[in-house]
Motif scaffolding. Structure first.
Motif, short mmCIF file in Angstrom:
data_model
loop_
_atom_site.label_atom_id
_atom_site.label_comp_id
_atom_site.label_asym_id
_atom_site.label_seq_id
_atom_site.Cartn_x
_atom_site.Cartn_y
_atom_site.Cartn_z
N ILE A 294 0.83 -1.20 0.00
CA ILE A 294 0.00 0.00 0.00
C ILE A 294 0.87 1.26 0.00
N LEU A 295 1.95 1.24 0.77
CA LEU A 295 2.89 2.36 0.75
C LEU A 295 3.52 2.53 -0.63
N ALA A 296 3.73 1.43 -1.34
CA ALA A 296 4.36 1.47 -2.66
C ALA A 296 3.54 2.25 -3.67
N VAL A 297 2.21 2.29 -3.51
CA VAL A 297 1.37 3.03 -4.45
C VAL A 297 0.95 4.40 -3.89
N GLY A 298 1.69 4.86 -2.90
CA GLY A 298 1.52 6.23 -2.44
C GLY A 298 0.42 6.47 -1.44
N ILE A 299 -0.06 5.43 -0.79
CA ILE A 299 -1.08 5.59 0.24
C ILE A 299 -0.46 5.26 1.59
N GLN A 300 -0.62 6.15 2.56
CA GLN A 300 -0.19 5.84 3.91
C GLN A 300 -1.41 5.34 4.68
N PRO A 301 -1.44 4.06 5.03
CA PRO A 301 -2.60 3.55 5.77
C PRO A 301 -2.77 4.27 7.10
N PRO B 285 6.23 -6.36 -10.27
CA PRO B 285 5.47 -5.38 -11.06
C PRO B 285 4.01 -5.79 -11.27
N ASP B 286 3.76 -7.08 -11.50
CA ASP B 286 2.37 -7.54 -11.65
C ASP B 286 1.59 -7.33 -10.35
N GLU B 287 2.24 -7.62 -9.24
CA GLU B 287 1.61 -7.47 -7.92
C GLU B 287 1.24 -6.02 -7.65
N ILE B 288 2.17 -5.11 -7.92
CA ILE B 288 1.91 -3.69 -7.65
C ILE B 288 0.89 -3.12 -8.64
N THR B 289 0.90 -3.58 -9.86
CA THR B 289 -0.13 -3.17 -10.82
C THR B 289 -1.51 -3.55 -10.30
N ALA B 290 -1.63 -4.75 -9.74
CA ALA B 290 -2.90 -5.22 -9.20
C ALA B 290 -3.34 -4.38 -7.99
N VAL B 291 -2.40 -4.07 -7.10
CA VAL B 291 -2.71 -3.22 -5.94
C VAL B 291 -3.19 -1.85 -6.41
N GLY B 292 -2.50 -1.31 -7.41
CA GLY B 292 -2.88 -0.01 -7.95
C GLY B 292 -4.29 0.00 -8.49
N LYS B 293 -4.68 -1.06 -9.18
CA LYS B 293 -6.04 -1.14 -9.72
C LYS B 293 -7.07 -1.24 -8.61
N GLU C 210 -3.51 3.60 -10.19
CA GLU C 210 -2.84 3.01 -11.35
C GLU C 210 -1.58 3.79 -11.75
N LYS C 211 -1.66 5.12 -11.75
CA LYS C 211 -0.51 5.94 -12.14
C LYS C 211 0.64 5.77 -11.15
N GLU C 212 0.30 5.74 -9.87
CA GLU C 212 1.33 5.57 -8.84
C GLU C 212 1.98 4.19 -8.95
N ALA C 213 1.17 3.17 -9.26
CA ALA C 213 1.71 1.82 -9.43
C ALA C 213 2.66 1.76 -10.63
N GLU C 214 2.27 2.41 -11.70
CA GLU C 214 3.13 2.44 -12.90
C GLU C 214 4.45 3.15 -12.60
N ALA C 215 4.38 4.25 -11.87
CA ALA C 215 5.60 4.98 -11.51
C ALA C 215 6.51 4.14 -10.62
N PHE C 216 5.92 3.43 -9.64
CA PHE C 216 6.71 2.56 -8.78
C PHE C 216 7.40 1.49 -9.61
N SER D 82 10.64 -9.54 5.88
CA SER D 82 9.51 -9.21 5.01
C SER D 82 9.86 -9.42 3.54
N SER D 83 8.82 -9.76 2.75
CA SER D 83 9.05 -9.97 1.32
C SER D 83 8.09 -9.14 0.47
N ASP D 84 7.55 -8.05 1.02
CA ASP D 84 6.72 -7.17 0.20
C ASP D 84 7.58 -6.41 -0.80
N ALA D 85 6.95 -5.84 -1.81
CA ALA D 85 7.67 -5.23 -2.93
C ALA D 85 8.64 -4.14 -2.49
N LEU D 86 8.21 -3.28 -1.59
CA LEU D 86 9.04 -2.16 -1.17
C LEU D 86 10.23 -2.64 -0.35
#
Length: 312
Positions: free
Chosen positions: A65-72, A144-152, A157-163, A289-293
């Motif tokens: 979630i942090l990877a797509v620019g949202i702070q929970p 990248p597939d994982e973060i694209t899915a989170v972004g959707k 979506e734009k933040e996921a693409e930038a990441f 941890s094994s998350d994308a970030l």
């Protein structure tokens, strides 16, 4: 005649006003409709979610979630004791601890507009509070597939693409740094050490496995690769005895200690990689941890460490 003209003009003005009101009401309705949208989560559930969620709570996926620019606004913060690389991506005190992942009361207090969970069972409880979606990182072939899915799912979506662009650029740089530092064809092993047993770390796993083998594409030691190819790893690790630790040794070693001085055992000190300064300790609080970030930072850190020992 004048009265007739006045009547016609009044009628036209009234029609214009009605038309304007109708148009305004229609615009309001369109805005209201666009406040939410329908998504299909990773459990196959159809969920109506906010188009632009502002108060997200998660019981697992802080890194994604942090990877797509949202702070929970809420998460399970004891997870961060093993994901220290994430702490640079949010302000301390601004993510509330929800404690036990089934603590409905703490989640309710945060007034979330969207909840992200790993469990369909939890989602059924959480949806009494707010729209809840199930996410599963294992459903995706790559980061990248994982973060694209989170972004959707989160409308980012734009933040996921930038990441993803930044991720791929930085990983290529890390790979080049390693290639410039070690001989071609070098192999690697990741061990976790305890006084009684040793565990091997698989590819696409925690403890640096996903970063080293899957993302950076480093070659596992031959016997480690055999275990990966035959699917003998259970939950990303494989238990071996101290007597056989050398059978799985790569040209370079990363290792995590669960106890102090456990790496002083004679079996360990006799490994070629250890004797020749090619064994690198990595801290579990940054590498579990094994998350994308987290994996992005782990990969860069591993590349830096390999480059440093090569220079020595």
């Amino acid at each position: 005649m004048k009265k007739r003209i006045v009547f016609i003009l009044s009628a036209l003005l009234l029609l214009g006003a009605c038309s304007t009101n109708d148009s305004t009401e229609k615009e309001k309705e369109e805005v209201k409709t666009s406040d939410t949208r329908i998504v299909i989560d990773d459990a196959g559930r159809e969920v109506e979610v906010p188009t632009n969620p502002q108060r997200v709570v998660t019981d697992w996926y802080l890194g994604q979630i942090l990877a797509v620019g949202i702070q929970p606004v809420g998460g399970v913060l004891h997870n961060l004791d093993y994901a220290e690389f994430l702490k640079q991506h949010y302000k301390e005190g601004e993510i509330e601890d929800i404690g036990d992942i089934t603590s409905i009361e703490k989640v309710l207090d945060l007034n979330p507009d969207l909840i992200v969970t790993w469990s369909e069972e939890h989602a059924e409880k959480y949806e009494k509070i707010a729209p809840s979606i199930v996410f599963s990182e294992t459903d995706y072939a790559s980061i990248p597939d994982e973060i694209t899915a989170v972004g959707k799912l989160l409308g980012r979506e734009k933040e996921a693409e930038a990441f993803n662009k930044d991720f791929e650029k930085r990983i290529k740089e890390a790979q080049k740094k390693i290639a410039d530092a070690i001989p071609e064809g070098s192999t690697f092993t990741i061990y976790t050490l305890s006084s009684k047993d040793v565990y091997l770390v698989s590819d696409n796993s925690v403890n640096g496995g996903r970063a080293l083998f899957t993302v950076l594409g480093m070659e596992p030691a031959p016997k480690v690769k055999e275990l990966i190819d035959t699917g003998d790893f259970s939950h990303g690790s494989y238990q071996i005895s101290w007597e056989t630790v050398g059978d799985f040794e790569g040209d370079y070693i990363f290792y995590i200690k669960s106890e102090e001085k456990v790496d002083e055992q004679i079996t360990w000190r006799n490994l070629e990689a250890v004797k020749n300064g090619r064994a690198i300790e990595i801290p579990v609080n940054y590498y579990f941890s094994s998350d994308a970030l987290s994996v992005l930072h782990q990969a860069e850190d591993m590349a830096e460490k390999i480059s440093a020992i090569a220079k020595q």
